[in-house]
Write a protein that holds these residues in place. Structure first.
Motif, PDB file in Angstrom:
ATOM      1  N   TYR A  50       0.845  -1.195   0.000  1.00 26.21           N
ATOM      2  CA  TYR A  50       0.000   0.000   0.000  1.00 26.21           C
ATOM      3  C   TYR A  50       0.885   1.251   0.000  1.00 26.21           C
ATOM      4  N   GLY A  52       0.236   4.442   0.423  1.00 24.24           N
ATOM      5  CA  GLY A  52      -0.150   5.628   1.171  1.00 24.24           C
ATOM      6  C   GLY A  52       0.496   5.742   2.535  1.00 24.24           C
ATOM      7  N   THR A  53       1.377   4.787   2.872  1.00 23.54           N
ATOM      8  CA  THR A  53       2.014   4.826   4.186  1.00 23.54           C
ATOM      9  C   THR A  53       3.521   4.827   4.019  1.00 23.54           C
ATOM     10  N   THR A  54       4.198   5.296   5.074  1.00 24.70           N
ATOM     11  CA  THR A  54       5.660   5.296   5.078  1.00 24.70           C
ATOM     12  C   THR A  54       6.150   4.544   6.318  1.00 24.70           C
ATOM     13  N   PRO A  56       5.725   1.691   3.067  1.00 24.09           N
ATOM     14  CA  PRO A  56       4.522   1.019   2.544  1.00 24.09           C
ATOM     15  C   PRO A  56       4.241  -0.275   3.301  1.00 24.09           C
ATOM     16  N   ARG A  57       2.957  -0.515   3.544  1.00 21.94           N
ATOM     17  CA  ARG A  57       2.558  -1.723   4.259  1.00 21.94           C
ATOM     18  C   ARG A  57       1.949  -2.749   3.301  1.00 21.94           C
ATOM     19  N   ALA A  59      -0.609  -5.169   1.613  1.00 26.16           N
ATOM     20  CA  ALA A  59      -2.056  -5.067   1.465  1.00 26.16           C
ATOM     21  C   ALA A  59      -2.521  -6.075   0.414  1.00 26.16           C
TER      22      ALA A  59
END
Length: 306
Positions: A50, A52-54, A56-57, A59
């Motif tokens: 994903y 949108g995170t730092t 990325p996670r 998903a």
């Protein structure tokens, strides 16, 4: 749904089909008539990171598509294929269908399937049929033979006899040719094994068909039909010939001798060779002495009167 520009390409995309409702017969019928009573969806699960995170996670991207039109089209096609297979099974024995399948995958050529069997071949015929036809309209001839042969067809399973074909007023059948496969229940041709009851079953079938024929009246005179029946016991080859409208036939001297027994017999009687008589010694046979049989010379033959 679409993948984002920075999405990680999937390594695997597991897919599954999920109906939104069960498939009772009423809903299937409605859907077959064009009503969307049941919907099918294809769901694809794609692992991704994903963005949108730092950092990325991990998903999972889920994509769901409505594939109901495709499923119902495939379902309708399956029904048509199943109906075709059922029709073929009603026309041809199981081994003939297998032969057709093998031949269709090979180069088209006339071939004979390697099936053998020992048995007795009964061949009944209506004496005087040719002059009879000249006195009747074709539709009357067809109606008469349909009535007669339908009665004979009804006796086949009772005595374990296989109907090979009809040629005009000639009805060709064989005993000891077929057997039921114990594992699959399919009717197949015997290979090298011999049915010990083939002669008895064939002679009893011949007696029954003479009785059945006597209950049918000739259209011109109203007299009961008196068939000639010829039987010979021996080895025969069965197979499919031709590539257009393939026919399952029997070949060999057994068929020829059975035909000679019929043509030299008497109306209302069963005419057999020495080979068949030896397998059925308890019947009230009448010896005809040595008689000339076309292509065979002098043969010892016997009559069994109805």
């Amino acid at each position: 749904m679409r993948y984002g520009a920075d999405a990680v390409p999937p390594q695997q995309q597991p897919r599954a089909w999920f109906p939104q409702a069960p498939l009772p017969s009423a809903e299937i019928s409605a859907a077959a008539a064009g009503e969307a009573a049941v919907q099918w969806h294809e769901v694809a699960l794609t692992p991704m990171m994903y963005p949108g995170t730092t950092p990325p996670r991990p998903a999972v991207l889920i994509v769901q598509n409505d594939i109901s039109p495709r499923i119902w089209a495939e379902w309708q096609l399956a029904r048509v294929v199943e109906a075709e297979h059922t029709l073929l099974e009603n026309i041809f024995p199981h081994h003939v269908i297998e032969h057709i399948a093998v031949m269709s995958s090979a180069a088209p050529a006339a071939a004979e399937a390697p099936f053998k069997a020992s048995g007795a071949a009964p061949k009944p015929e209506v004496p005087g049929f040719t002059p009879l036809c000249s006195q009747m309209q074709p539709v009357v001839v067809m109606s008469f033979l349909n009535d007669l042969f339908t009665r004979l067809d009804g006796l086949l399973d009772m005595y374990g006899i296989y109907k090979v074909e009809t040629i005009g007023d000639c009805y060709v059948a064989a005993g000891g040719l077929m057997r039921v496969d114990e594992e699959t229940g399919a009717v197949t041709v015997r290979s090298d094994d011999v049915d010990p009851q083939h002669a008895n079953n064939t002679v009893q079938f011949a007696k029954a068909l003479l009785r059945a024929a006597s209950r049918v009246s000739l259209p011109t005179t109203g007299q009961p039909v008196r068939l000639r029946v010829g039987i010979h016991s021996g080895a025969a080859m069965s197979g499919v010939v031709g590539t257009r409208m393939p026919r399952f036939c029997l070949f060999g001297d057994t068929m020829n001798v059975a035909s000679r027994m019929e043509s030299t017999g008497e109306a209302g009687s069963i005419h057999v060779s020495q080979a068949t008589r030896d397998l059925m010694p308890h019947e009230a046979w009448e010896s005809r002495g040595g008689m000339e049989v076309k292509g065979k010379g002098i043969m010892e033959t016997y009559l069994l009167r109805a």
